[in-house]
Scaffold this motif. Structure first.
Motif, PDB file in Angstrom:
ATOM      1  N   GLY A 114     -15.626 -45.502 -29.724  1.00 46.40           N
ATOM      2  CA  GLY A 114     -16.773 -46.342 -29.386  1.00 46.40           C
ATOM      3  C   GLY A 114     -16.927 -47.562 -30.262  1.00 46.40           C
ATOM      4  N   ALA A 115     -15.925 -47.892 -31.074  1.00 49.94           N
ATOM      5  CA  ALA A 115     -16.043 -49.027 -31.996  1.00 49.94           C
ATOM      6  C   ALA A 115     -16.241 -50.333 -31.244  1.00 49.94           C
ATOM      7  CB  ALA A 115     -14.816 -49.124 -32.894  1.00 49.94           C
ATOM      8  N   LEU A 116     -17.289 -51.058 -31.595  1.00 49.11           N
ATOM      9  CA  LEU A 116     -17.481 -52.393 -31.019  1.00 49.11           C
ATOM     10  C   LEU A 116     -16.444 -53.360 -31.567  1.00 49.11           C
ATOM     11  CD1 LEU A 116     -21.383 -52.560 -31.181  1.00 49.11           C
ATOM     12  CD2 LEU A 116     -19.961 -52.266 -29.135  1.00 49.11           C
ATOM     13  N   ALA A 148     -15.979 -52.927 -41.298  1.00 49.08           N
ATOM     14  CA  ALA A 148     -15.757 -52.179 -42.542  1.00 49.08           C
ATOM     15  C   ALA A 148     -16.735 -51.013 -42.595  1.00 49.08           C
ATOM     16  CB  ALA A 148     -15.953 -53.089 -43.749  1.00 49.08           C
ATOM     17  N   ALA A 149     -16.200 -49.796 -42.515  1.00 51.33           N
ATOM     18  CA  ALA A 149     -17.045 -48.601 -42.559  1.00 51.33           C
ATOM     19  C   ALA A 149     -17.701 -48.466 -43.924  1.00 51.33           C
ATOM     20  CB  ALA A 149     -16.204 -47.369 -42.257  1.00 51.33           C
ATOM     21  N   PRO A 150     -18.909 -47.925 -43.980  1.00 49.19           N
ATOM     22  CA  PRO A 150     -19.573 -47.753 -45.282  1.00 49.19           C
ATOM     23  C   PRO A 150     -18.776 -46.805 -46.169  1.00 49.19           C
ATOM     24  CG  PRO A 150     -20.771 -46.610 -43.541  1.00 49.19           C
ATOM     25  CD  PRO A 150     -19.710 -47.419 -42.878  1.00 49.19           C
ATOM     26  N   THR A 151     -18.832 -47.053 -47.460  1.00 49.59           N
ATOM     27  CA  THR A 151     -18.078 -46.235 -48.401  1.00 49.59           C
ATOM     28  C   THR A 151     -18.973 -45.315 -49.229  1.00 49.59           C
ATOM     29  OG1 THR A 151     -18.162 -48.031 -50.011  1.00 49.59           O
ATOM     30  CG2 THR A 151     -16.207 -47.915 -48.572  1.00 49.59           C
ATOM     31  N   ILE A 191      -8.605 -33.630 -29.954  1.00 47.10           N
ATOM     32  CA  ILE A 191      -9.795 -34.411 -29.602  1.00 47.10           C
ATOM     33  C   ILE A 191     -10.158 -35.290 -30.791  1.00 47.10           C
ATOM     34  CG2 ILE A 191     -12.241 -34.325 -29.002  1.00 47.10           C
ATOM     35  CD1 ILE A 191     -10.386 -33.340 -26.750  1.00 47.10           C
ATOM     36  N   LYS A 192     -10.243 -36.591 -30.563  1.00 49.63           N
ATOM     37  CA  LYS A 192     -10.624 -37.545 -31.595  1.00 49.63           C
ATOM     38  C   LYS A 192     -11.880 -38.276 -31.104  1.00 49.63           C
ATOM     39  CE  LYS A 192      -6.280 -37.402 -33.531  1.00 49.63           C
ATOM     40  NZ  LYS A 192      -6.077 -36.078 -34.007  1.00 49.63           N
ATOM     41  N   VAL A 193     -12.915 -38.257 -31.927  1.00 54.53           N
ATOM     42  CA  VAL A 193     -14.173 -38.912 -31.573  1.00 54.53           C
ATOM     43  C   VAL A 193     -14.529 -39.861 -32.713  1.00 54.53           C
ATOM     44  CG1 VAL A 193     -16.606 -38.615 -30.973  1.00 54.53           C
ATOM     45  CG2 VAL A 193     -14.938 -36.878 -30.277  1.00 54.53           C
ATOM     46  N   TYR A 194     -14.523 -41.161 -32.427  1.00 53.23           N
ATOM     47  CA  TYR A 194     -14.824 -42.188 -33.420  1.00 53.23           C
ATOM     48  C   TYR A 194     -15.945 -43.086 -32.913  1.00 53.23           C
ATOM     49  CZ  TYR A 194      -9.924 -41.052 -34.601  1.00 53.23           C
ATOM     50  OH  TYR A 194      -8.746 -40.411 -34.888  1.00 53.23           O
ATOM     51  N   TRP A 195     -16.864 -43.422 -33.801  1.00 53.44           N
ATOM     52  CA  TRP A 195     -17.898 -44.421 -33.517  1.00 53.44           C
ATOM     53  C   TRP A 195     -18.700 -44.069 -32.258  1.00 53.44           C
ATOM     54  CZ3 TRP A 195     -18.666 -47.337 -37.589  1.00 53.44           C
ATOM     55  CH2 TRP A 195     -17.597 -47.639 -38.434  1.00 53.44           C
ATOM     56  N   VAL A 196     -19.151 -42.833 -32.186  1.00 52.89           N
ATOM     57  CA  VAL A 196     -19.999 -42.377 -31.079  1.00 52.89           C
ATOM     58  C   VAL A 196     -21.305 -41.876 -31.669  1.00 52.89           C
ATOM     59  CG1 VAL A 196     -20.246 -40.735 -29.174  1.00 52.89           C
ATOM     60  CG2 VAL A 196     -18.020 -41.797 -29.629  1.00 52.89           C
ATOM     61  N   ASN A 227      -7.964 -32.010 -34.338  1.00 49.56           N
ATOM     62  CA  ASN A 227      -9.231 -32.624 -33.957  1.00 49.56           C
ATOM     63  C   ASN A 227      -9.759 -33.466 -35.115  1.00 49.56           C
ATOM     64  OD1 ASN A 227      -9.491 -31.271 -31.368  1.00 49.56           O
ATOM     65  ND2 ASN A 227      -9.860 -29.421 -32.546  1.00 49.56           N
ATOM     66  N   GLU A 228     -10.489 -34.542 -34.778  1.00 46.96           N
ATOM     67  CA  GLU A 228     -11.029 -35.415 -35.813  1.00 46.96           C
ATOM     68  C   GLU A 228     -12.312 -36.065 -35.313  1.00 46.96           C
ATOM     69  OE1 GLU A 228      -8.900 -38.263 -38.954  1.00 46.96           O
ATOM     70  OE2 GLU A 228      -8.662 -38.948 -36.887  1.00 46.96           O
ATOM     71  N   ILE A 229     -13.344 -36.018 -36.138  1.00 44.69           N
ATOM     72  CA  ILE A 229     -14.612 -36.678 -35.842  1.00 44.69           C
ATOM     73  C   ILE A 229     -14.919 -37.590 -37.016  1.00 44.69           C
ATOM     74  CG2 ILE A 229     -17.078 -36.347 -35.425  1.00 44.69           C
ATOM     75  CD1 ILE A 229     -16.347 -33.525 -34.345  1.00 44.69           C
ATOM     76  N   LYS A 230     -15.028 -38.910 -36.746  1.00 41.66           N
ATOM     77  CA  LYS A 230     -15.277 -39.876 -37.819  1.00 41.66           C
ATOM     78  C   LYS A 230     -16.276 -40.929 -37.360  1.00 41.66           C
ATOM     79  CE  LYS A 230     -11.563 -41.839 -39.332  1.00 41.66           C
ATOM     80  NZ  LYS A 230     -10.242 -42.315 -39.823  1.00 41.66           N
ATOM     81  N   TYR A 231     -17.099 -41.362 -38.305  1.00 42.50           N
ATOM     82  CA  TYR A 231     -18.016 -42.486 -38.097  1.00 42.50           C
ATOM     83  C   TYR A 231     -18.968 -42.256 -36.925  1.00 42.50           C
ATOM     84  CZ  TYR A 231     -14.286 -44.410 -40.961  1.00 42.50           C
ATOM     85  OH  TYR A 231     -13.329 -44.593 -41.925  1.00 42.50           O
ATOM     86  N   CYS A 232     -19.426 -41.041 -36.765  1.00 39.68           N
ATOM     87  CA  CYS A 232     -20.379 -40.730 -35.696  1.00 39.68           C
ATOM     88  C   CYS A 232     -21.777 -40.618 -36.279  1.00 39.68           C
ATOM     89  CB  CYS A 232     -19.989 -39.432 -34.984  1.00 39.68           C
ATOM     90  SG  CYS A 232     -18.461 -39.578 -34.040  1.00 39.68           S
ATOM     91  N   TRP A 233     -22.769 -40.939 -35.474  1.00 44.30           N
ATOM     92  CA  TRP A 233     -24.167 -40.900 -35.887  1.00 44.30           C
ATOM     93  C   TRP A 233     -24.883 -39.899 -34.995  1.00 44.30           C
ATOM     94  CZ3 TRP A 233     -26.959 -42.778 -39.802  1.00 44.30           C
ATOM     95  CH2 TRP A 233     -28.346 -42.831 -39.671  1.00 44.30           C
ATOM     96  N   ILE A 234     -25.362 -38.815 -35.587  1.00 43.90           N
ATOM     97  CA  ILE A 234     -26.053 -37.767 -34.834  1.00 43.90           C
ATOM     98  C   ILE A 234     -27.468 -37.682 -35.378  1.00 43.90           C
ATOM     99  CG2 ILE A 234     -26.072 -35.324 -34.219  1.00 43.90           C
ATOM    100  CD1 ILE A 234     -23.002 -35.360 -34.723  1.00 43.90           C
ATOM    101  N   ASN A 235     -28.446 -37.923 -34.514  1.00 41.37           N
ATOM    102  CA  ASN A 235     -29.814 -38.097 -34.979  1.00 41.37           C
ATOM    103  C   ASN A 235     -30.803 -37.502 -33.982  1.00 41.37           C
ATOM    104  OD1 ASN A 235     -31.855 -39.301 -36.718  1.00 41.37           O
ATOM    105  ND2 ASN A 235     -32.158 -40.777 -35.079  1.00 41.37           N
TER     106      ASN A 235
END
Length: 194
Positions: free
Chosen positions: A99-101, A106-109, A141-146, A175-183
């Protein structure tokens, strides 16, 4: 040869999915039998965001050397936020949701910059009745920026941001999940069974 496919709620062409003019106008129109490993499906967010009042139900697996990729549109007329109800991987494997725009963001560190991550999230599952994303025995399954916002129980038994049944998983699942926001979910952010 890998192909590109397109979904745009605002398209006015013949709904073949072959370009933005003739894009599928709903997620349910995606012709999964025509999709092959290595293909990319672009979903348009228009110029100011588009809401698709439906779930993205994955209908086919890729392979270990050729995943099926789903991305938010990358050109200027289609690269705003896409809002879906949910993403269902079911028992399909080797799927990448990116989902990266912008790929150059630069991802937060550190934790202090965490909220800025949402500036690059282009695919949201919002106001689901149950899990925002769900999968059964996933592999590759790879989920990025979702993002998942407001996964609510409603009539559903559980409402996790991401729900995965891993009880019959392999030793290596890739499987990999990175840079996702769950709120703002009623149950676990990520519920990984097994």
């Amino acid at each position: 040869i890998a192909a590109n496919w397109y979904v745009d709620k605002q398209a006015v062409g013949n709904s073949t999915g072959t370009d933005w003019t003739n894009a599928w106008t709903s997620l349910a129109q995606i012709a999964w039998p025509a999709i092959n490993g290595g293909d990319t499906i672009y979903i348009s967010g228009g110029t100011s965001g588009i809401t698709y009042n439906e779930a993205l139900e994955i209908g086919k697996s890729g392979s270990s050397n050729a995943s099926i990729t789903i991305r938010v549109g990358q050109d200027a007329r289609h690269n705003s936020k896409v809002t879906l109800v949910a993403i269902g991987f079911h028992a399909h494997h080797w799927i990448t949701i990116n989902g990266a725009l912008s790929d150059s963001f630069a991802a937060p560190t550190n934790i202090l910059g965490l909220r800025t991550m949402t500036n690059n999230i282009g695919i949201y599952c919002d106001h689901t009745n149950g899990p925002g994303m769900y999968m059964t025995s996933p592999t590759g399954i790879k989920v990025y920026w979702v993002g998942v916002e407001r996964a609510l129980r409603g009539s559903g038994a559980e409402a996790h941001g991401i729900w995965a049944n891993m009880t019959s998983r392999d030793a290596t699942d890739y499987n990999e999940i990175k840079y996702c926001w769950i709120n703002n979910v009623d149950d676990d952010g990520i519920h990984w069974i097994g």
